[in-house]
Scaffold this motif. Structure first.
Motif, PDB file in Angstrom:
ATOM      1  N   ARG A  55      16.966 -22.843   5.677  1.00 42.76           N
ATOM      2  CA  ARG A  55      17.255 -22.048   6.866  1.00 42.76           C
ATOM      3  C   ARG A  55      16.037 -22.059   7.769  1.00 42.76           C
ATOM      4  O   ARG A  55      14.974 -21.593   7.397  1.00 42.76           O
ATOM      5  N   VAL A  56      16.234 -22.604   8.973  1.00 42.86           N
ATOM      6  CA  VAL A  56      15.160 -22.651   9.957  1.00 42.86           C
ATOM      7  C   VAL A  56      15.345 -21.469  10.907  1.00 42.86           C
ATOM      8  O   VAL A  56      16.382 -21.362  11.572  1.00 42.86           O
ATOM      9  N   VAL A  57      14.376 -20.574  10.943  1.00 40.50           N
ATOM     10  CA  VAL A  57      14.440 -19.384  11.791  1.00 40.50           C
ATOM     11  C   VAL A  57      13.693 -19.685  13.081  1.00 40.50           C
ATOM     12  O   VAL A  57      12.498 -20.005  13.059  1.00 40.50           O
ATOM     13  N   VAL A  58      14.424 -19.609  14.198  1.00 39.30           N
ATOM     14  CA  VAL A  58      13.844 -19.879  15.514  1.00 39.30           C
ATOM     15  C   VAL A  58      13.792 -18.571  16.286  1.00 39.30           C
ATOM     16  O   VAL A  58      14.816 -17.921  16.506  1.00 39.30           O
ATOM     17  N   THR A  59      12.577 -18.173  16.676  1.00 35.17           N
ATOM     18  CA  THR A  59      12.384 -16.952  17.457  1.00 35.17           C
ATOM     19  C   THR A  59      12.361 -17.306  18.928  1.00 35.17           C
ATOM     20  O   THR A  59      11.590 -18.189  19.341  1.00 35.17           O
ATOM     21  N   PRO A  60      13.221 -16.706  19.748  1.00 30.90           N
ATOM     22  CA  PRO A  60      13.253 -17.042  21.179  1.00 30.90           C
ATOM     23  C   PRO A  60      11.934 -16.755  21.864  1.00 30.90           C
ATOM     24  O   PRO A  60      11.173 -15.861  21.469  1.00 30.90           O
ATOM     25  N   ALA A  91      16.621 -11.800  19.692  1.00 30.00           N
ATOM     26  CA  ALA A  91      16.931 -11.882  18.272  1.00 30.00           C
ATOM     27  C   ALA A  91      16.757 -13.324  17.788  1.00 30.00           C
ATOM     28  O   ALA A  91      17.152 -14.271  18.475  1.00 30.00           O
ATOM     29  N   PRO A  92      16.160 -13.515  16.628  1.00 29.11           N
ATOM     30  CA  PRO A  92      15.967 -14.872  16.109  1.00 29.11           C
ATOM     31  C   PRO A  92      17.297 -15.518  15.714  1.00 29.11           C
ATOM     32  O   PRO A  92      18.276 -14.846  15.408  1.00 29.11           O
ATOM     33  N   GLU A  97      20.915 -29.043  16.342  1.00 29.00           N
ATOM     34  CA  GLU A  97      20.105 -28.761  17.519  1.00 29.00           C
ATOM     35  C   GLU A  97      19.903 -27.265  17.685  1.00 29.00           C
ATOM     36  O   GLU A  97      20.771 -26.461  17.342  1.00 29.00           O
ATOM     37  N   SER A  98      18.760 -26.922  18.232  1.00 31.84           N
ATOM     38  CA  SER A  98      18.458 -25.518  18.487  1.00 31.84           C
ATOM     39  C   SER A  98      19.182 -25.062  19.748  1.00 31.84           C
ATOM     40  O   SER A  98      19.068 -25.695  20.800  1.00 31.84           O
ATOM     41  N   PRO A  99      19.954 -23.970  19.663  1.00 30.04           N
ATOM     42  CA  PRO A  99      20.672 -23.506  20.858  1.00 30.04           C
ATOM     43  C   PRO A  99      19.780 -22.785  21.862  1.00 30.04           C
ATOM     44  O   PRO A  99      20.226 -22.494  22.978  1.00 30.04           O
ATOM     45  N   ILE A 100      18.549 -22.468  21.468  1.00 27.24           N
ATOM     46  CA  ILE A 100      17.643 -21.722  22.343  1.00 27.24           C
ATOM     47  C   ILE A 100      16.279 -22.390  22.340  1.00 27.24           C
ATOM     48  O   ILE A 100      15.963 -23.220  21.489  1.00 27.24           O
ATOM     49  N   ALA A 101      15.470 -22.019  23.308  1.00 24.52           N
ATOM     50  CA  ALA A 101      14.065 -22.434  23.340  1.00 24.52           C
ATOM     51  C   ALA A 101      13.231 -21.359  22.658  1.00 24.52           C
ATOM     52  O   ALA A 101      13.458 -20.163  22.844  1.00 24.52           O
ATOM     53  N   GLY A 102      12.300 -21.766  21.832  1.00 23.52           N
ATOM     54  CA  GLY A 102      11.489 -20.786  21.116  1.00 23.52           C
ATOM     55  C   GLY A 102      10.514 -21.457  20.168  1.00 23.52           C
ATOM     56  O   GLY A 102      10.108 -22.603  20.367  1.00 23.52           O
ATOM     57  N   ARG A 103      10.202 -20.734  19.088  1.00 25.00           N
ATOM     58  CA  ARG A 103       9.220 -21.204  18.124  1.00 25.00           C
ATOM     59  C   ARG A 103       9.768 -21.028  16.724  1.00 25.00           C
ATOM     60  O   ARG A 103      10.474 -20.065  16.432  1.00 25.00           O
ATOM     61  N   VAL A 104       9.480 -21.997  15.841  1.00 22.86           N
ATOM     62  CA  VAL A 104       9.909 -21.912  14.451  1.00 22.86           C
ATOM     63  C   VAL A 104       9.034 -20.885  13.754  1.00 22.86           C
ATOM     64  O   VAL A 104       7.827 -21.084  13.580  1.00 22.86           O
TER      65      VAL A 104
END
Length: 202
Positions: free
Chosen positions: A74-79, A84-85, A56-63
């Motif tokens: 590795r899925v990079v999620v930008t807040p 910091a992503p 699960e993503s610990p933050i809300a953002g965009r892939v």
């Protein structure tokens, strides 16, 4: 003096063989009529299996990116607030670049080994047997000492306890301890099982 003639035993062996052959034939016919398909490939998962654990993503953002590194991705999620992503390693990716995520949304699955229900049941059985054996040893020792005591009260209580436990079936004791005593005292099922399976004092 005439020798006694021993009756022939081979007819009885022949009858035994006929009964066994008849039982085997009956079982074979019964299994053919049931049309049950044995799925032996499913058996190992009851001992151990690889479970899918959602990441699960610990933050809300965009892939913002998905990077393949060996067997992992590795899925990079930008807040959404520009911080910091966050990089999330997953084995199976379920999102695409540009997807918007809320907090605790799943981005993929990871696999890990877990014990199956049969292995877990075996461990619980061994644990309950060990603990109930120790408790039963202590209760048996105390009851035995009371049984040989000169005190008539202790001796009488020990005799009543021994006769009560020996005189009732173990299944009845399990039902009484689990459904009655365990419910009234709100005992955990493991504690109720240990209490019900304490060995009979000798």
């Amino acid at each position: 003096m005439a020798l006694k003639h021993r009756p022939a035993t081979w007819p009885w062996y022949l009858l035994l063989a006929a009964i066994l052959i008849g039982l085997v034939a009956g079982l074979w016919v019964a299994t053919k009529r049931v049309h049950y398909e044995w799925r032996w490939e499913r058996v190992p998962q009851y001992f151990a299996y690889r479970a899918e654990v959602p990441q699960e993503s610990p933050i809300a953002g965009r892939v913002s990116a998905i990077q393949a590194v060996g067997a992992l991705s590795r899925v990079v999620v930008t807040p959404a607030d520009g911080g910091a992503p966050v990089v999330l390693p997953v084995e199976t990716v379920q999102v695409a670049v540009g997807d918007t995520l809320d907090q605790e949304d799943s981005v993929g699955d990871n696999h890990e080994w877990r014990i199956g229900p049969l292995t877990q049941g075996l461990w619980v059985t061994i644990w309950i047997s060990f603990v109930s054996g120790l408790v039963g040893l202590l209760i048996g020792l105390i009851t035995g000492l009371c049984r040989i005591s000169d005190n008539p009260v202790l001796r009488g209580l020990a005799v009543i306890y021994i006769e009560l436990i020996r005189g009732t079936p173990l299944l009845v004791q399990i039902f009484i301890f689990y459904f009655f005593i365990g419910t009234v005292l709100n005992l955990d099922r493991i504690v109720a099982g240990i209490g019900a399976l304490v060995p009979h004092p000798t």
